[in-house]
Write a protein that holds these residues in place. Structure first.
Motif, PDB file in Angstrom:
ATOM      1  N   ALA A 108       0.873  -1.170   0.000  1.00 48.96           N
ATOM      2  CA  ALA A 108       0.000   0.000   0.000  1.00 48.96           C
ATOM      3  C   ALA A 108       0.912   1.221   0.000  1.00 48.96           C
ATOM      4  N   LEU A 109       0.607   2.171  -0.872  1.00 50.62           N
ATOM      5  CA  LEU A 109       1.512   3.305  -1.094  1.00 50.62           C
ATOM      6  C   LEU A 109       0.783   4.613  -0.834  1.00 50.62           C
ATOM      7  N   ASP A 110       1.458   5.546  -0.169  1.00 49.18           N
ATOM      8  CA  ASP A 110       0.908   6.875   0.068  1.00 49.18           C
ATOM      9  C   ASP A 110       2.048   7.881   0.022  1.00 49.18           C
ATOM     10  N   TYR A 111       1.695   9.141  -0.207  1.00 51.83           N
ATOM     11  CA  TYR A 111       2.736  10.172  -0.254  1.00 51.83           C
ATOM     12  C   TYR A 111       2.115  11.526   0.067  1.00 51.83           C
ATOM     13  N   VAL A 112       2.952  12.480   0.415  1.00 52.04           N
ATOM     14  CA  VAL A 112       2.509  13.853   0.650  1.00 52.04           C
ATOM     15  C   VAL A 112       3.644  14.793   0.262  1.00 52.04           C
ATOM     16  N   ILE A 113       3.287  15.915  -0.362  1.00 55.93           N
ATOM     17  CA  ILE A 113       4.275  16.944  -0.698  1.00 55.93           C
ATOM     18  C   ILE A 113       4.564  17.735   0.571  1.00 55.93           C
ATOM     19  N   ILE A 114       5.819  17.765   1.002  1.00 56.83           N
ATOM     20  CA  ILE A 114       6.152  18.460   2.245  1.00 56.83           C
ATOM     21  C   ILE A 114       6.759  19.833   2.011  1.00 56.83           C
ATOM     22  N   GLU A 115       7.285  20.081   0.814  1.00 57.01           N
ATOM     23  CA  GLU A 115       7.820  21.416   0.526  1.00 57.01           C
ATOM     24  C   GLU A 115       7.991  21.601  -0.980  1.00 57.01           C
ATOM     25  N   GLU A 116       7.549  22.758  -1.478  1.00 58.85           N
ATOM     26  CA  GLU A 116       7.793  23.138  -2.866  1.00 58.85           C
ATOM     27  C   GLU A 116       8.753  24.316  -2.916  1.00 58.85           C
ATOM     28  N   ARG A 117       9.756  24.221  -3.783  1.00 55.25           N
ATOM     29  CA  ARG A 117      10.706  25.319  -3.976  1.00 55.25           C
ATOM     30  C   ARG A 117      10.577  25.780  -5.425  1.00 55.25           C
ATOM     31  N   LYS A 118       9.647  26.692  -5.644  1.00 54.53           N
ATOM     32  CA  LYS A 118       9.318  27.112  -7.005  1.00 54.53           C
ATOM     33  C   LYS A 118      10.498  27.773  -7.703  1.00 54.53           C
ATOM     34  N   ALA A 119      11.312  28.495  -6.943  1.00 57.68           N
ATOM     35  CA  ALA A 119      12.468  29.154  -7.562  1.00 57.68           C
ATOM     36  C   ALA A 119      13.447  28.127  -8.132  1.00 57.68           C
ATOM     37  N   GLU A 120      13.510  26.954  -7.495  1.00 61.19           N
ATOM     38  CA  GLU A 120      14.407  25.896  -7.956  1.00 61.19           C
ATOM     39  C   GLU A 120      13.707  24.921  -8.894  1.00 61.19           C
ATOM     40  N   GLY A 121      12.372  24.985  -8.911  1.00 59.03           N
ATOM     41  CA  GLY A 121      11.614  24.094  -9.779  1.00 59.03           C
ATOM     42  C   GLY A 121      11.480  22.678  -9.268  1.00 59.03           C
ATOM     43  N   ASN A 122      11.716  22.453  -7.965  1.00 64.44           N
ATOM     44  CA  ASN A 122      11.575  21.092  -7.432  1.00 64.44           C
ATOM     45  C   ASN A 122      10.814  21.077  -6.117  1.00 64.44           C
ATOM     46  N   MET A 123      10.537  19.892  -5.632  1.00 65.52           N
ATOM     47  CA  MET A 123       9.763  19.723  -4.398  1.00 65.52           C
ATOM     48  C   MET A 123      10.208  18.461  -3.685  1.00 65.52           C
ATOM     49  N   ASP A 124      10.019  18.476  -2.356  1.00 65.17           N
ATOM     50  CA  ASP A 124      10.302  17.299  -1.530  1.00 65.17           C
ATOM     51  C   ASP A 124       8.997  16.560  -1.274  1.00 65.17           C
TER      52      ASP A 124
END
Length: 358
Positions: A127-143
């Motif tokens: 069973a798989l789940d995930y959540v976006i914990i941080e977006e860094r728009k200036a860098e174009g990536n996210m954790d």
């Protein structure tokens, strides 16, 4: 983070541990000065030895019976509960991805997850789940925090809860529940400490590394309070019940706690070794040059002299977590919160969950 979700509503926390089932019910009081909660119900019922082994339920009837009993003893009417799992069949990873849309993210998460599974196991088994914990728009990536659990393990826990007459609305992880209860009992603001949260259960120890208010590293260690029990039974020929008493600093079966101190110390040192390896791994990989504090929780943290052993090893402040530090006791003295103490940490952390949480 949950594998299931619903509407916003405070849930009952149901901690199905390897040695006991604990239940906690809280009441939300409002946000004046930060979220405030009041304890309504708290209970614990032991389960027979080996009913749960290495996080896997071996005796369904015993676990179902314990859940029914603890719910009935506390006269809990709410049917919706939050449960949690831990152990070797649980995977927690933080991954960094390019910012993308929902459908693309779903596909990327599945691809990332495949690389984490043990050899011979596939996504279909988890069973798989995930959540976006941080977006860094200036860098174009996210954790993104990714969590996976063996479906058969999760299903066995859910099945026991349903058979006991309650509804598992959220499936969490012990290590996230630990973080929840720690944060709920801290005053806001102040220095951004590097804190190791260590929850010592019967079979597993959950480690969560915090930097300020962010958790950044999670591990389930195959080392728990049962190590002390086995050591005392082997070294001193006492029963399991006698070992449990001695472990808590109480005399048992013509043995005094002082007699078995060497055996206890040997296990505590081994636990300190295990923590040291994992904390050093965290420090190296995150380029952190310090740990400011270690906070112990779980029934295993009550072991005599453990705080002193950990303090001597790490040379930092070591304390036991009080899950009711900032939570009012509205149970009219019937909850036994002082007696259960830090052993209730996961149950309280789960009781802080609401339907719809991720």
């Amino acid at each position: 983070m949950g594998f299931m979700s619903g509407k916003n509503k405070l849930l009952v926390g149901l901690d199905i541990g390897s040695s006991a089932v604990k239940v906690c019910e809280l009441q939300y009081l409002g946000k004046k000065g930060g979220p405030r909660y009041q304890l309504q119900k708290l209970g614990i019922v032991p389960i027979p030895p080996d009913s749960i082994v290495d996080g896997d339920i071996m005796d369904t009837n015993a676990v179902v019976s314990a859940i029914r009993q603890v719910i009935a003893d506390q006269k809990i009417k709410t049917k919706e509960v939050a449960i949690s799992v831990s152990g070797q069949q649980v995977i927690v990873k933080k991954v960094t991805l390019q910012i993308m849309g929902h459908s693309e993210l779903e596909e990327s998460i599945r691809w990332e997850a495949e690389s984490f599974f043990p050899t011979g196991q596939s996504l279909d088994s988890y069973a798989l789940d995930y959540v976006i914990i941080e977006e860094r728009k200036a860098e174009g990536n996210m954790d993104v925090l990714l969590v996976a659990c063996r479906k058969d393990k999760l299903d066995s826990y859910r099945s026991c809860v349903i058979q006991a007459g309650v509804k598992p609305v959220i499936a969490d992880l012990d290590v996230f529940a630990l973080q929840n209860v720690f944060e709920a009992n801290q005053n806001p603001g102040g220095y951004e400490e590097v804190v190791a949260l260590v929850n010592i259960g019967a079979n597993f120890t959950n480690l969560c590394m915090m930097i300020g208010s962010k958790s950044v590293f999670w591990r389930d260690l195959l080392f728990g309070g049962n190590k002390y029990t086995s050591k005392l039974m082997d070294d001193w020929s006492v029963t399991r019940e006698g070992a449990e008493d001695l472990k808590q600093g109480r005399p048992a079966e013509n043995r005094e706690p002082a007699e078995v101190e060497s055996s206890m110390a040997a296990v505590s040192e081994a636990l300190a070794d295990e923590l040291s390896r994992n904390i050093e791994f965290f420090r190296t990989n995150f380029k952190i040059d310090r740990v400011d504090k270690i906070v112990l929780a779980g029934g295993g943290s009550k072991v005599s002299n453990l705080v002193e052993v950990i303090k001597e090893r790490f040379r930092v402040n070591v304390e036991r977590l009080n899950p009711f530090n900032l939570i009012e006791d509205g149970s009219k003295g019937t909850s036994g919160s002082e007696e259960i103490g830090c052993a209730a940490s996961v149950a309280v952390g789960l009781a802080l969950r609401e339907e719809g949480d991720r």
